[in-house]
Design a protein around this motif. Structure first.
Motif, short mmCIF file in Angstrom:
data_model
loop_
_atom_site.label_atom_id
_atom_site.label_comp_id
_atom_site.label_asym_id
_atom_site.label_seq_id
_atom_site.Cartn_x
_atom_site.Cartn_y
_atom_site.Cartn_z
N LYS A 2 0.72 -1.21 -0.20
CA LYS A 2 0.05 0.08 -0.12
C LYS A 2 0.89 1.05 -0.11
CE LYS A 2 -4.16 1.04 2.70
NZ LYS A 2 -4.75 0.80 3.98
N PRO A 3 0.68 2.18 -0.81
CA PRO A 3 1.31 3.45 -0.67
C PRO A 3 1.35 4.07 0.69
CG PRO A 3 -0.08 3.59 -2.80
CD PRO A 3 -0.33 2.50 -1.68
N ASN B 192 1.47 6.85 1.74
CA ASN B 192 0.46 8.44 2.00
C ASN B 192 -0.89 7.61 2.22
OD1 ASN B 192 0.47 7.34 -0.83
ND2 ASN B 192 -0.21 9.62 -1.22
N GLU B 193 -1.25 6.34 1.84
CA GLU B 193 -2.54 5.76 1.98
C GLU B 193 -2.73 4.87 3.13
OE1 GLU B 193 -3.80 3.97 -1.66
OE2 GLU B 193 -3.21 5.52 -2.98
N ARG B 194 -1.49 4.84 3.90
CA ARG B 194 -1.79 4.07 5.05
C ARG B 194 -2.24 4.75 6.09
NH1 ARG B 194 4.36 1.88 4.85
NH2 ARG B 194 4.24 0.77 3.03
N SER B 195 -3.30 3.92 7.10
CA SER B 195 -3.66 4.74 8.29
C SER B 195 -2.84 4.58 9.48
CB SER B 195 -5.12 3.95 8.65
OG SER B 195 -4.66 2.64 9.05
N ASP C 284 -2.58 1.14 10.31
CA ASP C 284 -1.84 0.21 9.26
C ASP C 284 -0.16 0.25 9.83
OD1 ASP C 284 -3.83 -0.24 7.80
OD2 ASP C 284 -3.61 1.41 6.43
N ASN C 285 0.25 1.34 10.02
CA ASN C 285 1.56 1.77 10.57
C ASN C 285 1.84 1.10 11.88
OD1 ASN C 285 2.22 3.34 8.11
ND2 ASN C 285 1.38 5.11 9.21
#
Length: 176
Positions: free
Chosen positions: A142-143, A145-148, A151-152
């Motif tokens: 996933k890019p 800048n699109e990770r929540s 997600d991180n």
């Protein structure tokens, strides 16, 4: 009204919420493995908490297995998961799991709440570690800048979202 808070916890997040809630309500606290049908007869309100693992609700089978003893009782299930409970898709996914795992007659009787749990890769079982590896591989594609934020946190393998204040709506519902 007499209240029991029952929990099914694998990694401690659900147990912590259950302990806090029992304390807030002055309720009796039980590990789901120790609760027998005869014991629950004395309670008017049964609060059951469990984690969400691969779309399944931990502990919910206890409600299903004791359905004949639950008639007329106020039933609450709180689901503790890694995903943000404020997102509508999180609650909808949990609600769908509830409907898959409970008999239809109980679904309408159980009031659902979603809470934010946590993650510690070091504590995960072999199966859950394997599942997290698959999830992490997907998240890495996933890019950035699109990770929540979640997600991180999953990618780092450590997160703790426990929030005692998040129990206020459950406690208020029990007191109604």
């Amino acid at each position: 009204m007499k209240t029991a808070v029952i929990y099914a916890s694998r990694y401690g997040y659900t147990r912590q919420y259950a302990e806090w809630l029992a304390d807030d309500l002055g309720a009796d606290l039980f590990d789901v493995r120790a609760v027998r049908a005869g014991l629950i007869e004395q309670y008017d309100i049964l609060v059951l908490g469990g984690g969400v693992y691969a779309g399944k609700l931990n502990g919910i089978e206890w409600f299903a297995g004791n359905a004949e003893h639950l008639c007329g009782k106020k039933l609450i299930y709180f689901a503790v998961g890694l995903r943000n409970p404020d997102m509508p898709e999180t609650e909808e996914a949990v609600r769908q799991s509830l409907h898959r795992q409970l008999p239809e007659n109980l679904c309408g009787q159980v009031h659902l709440f979603c809470l934010h749990g946590g993650l510690d890769d070091k504590k995960l079982s072999f199966v859950h570690r394997a599942m997290m590896r698959v999830m992490k591989a997907s998240l890495r594609r996933k890019p950035v800048n699109e990770r929540s934020a979640e997600d991180n946190d999953i990618l780092t393998g450590r997160a703790d979202y426990l929030d005692r204040a998040a129990l206020a709506p459950i406690a208020a519902f029990c007191r109604e």
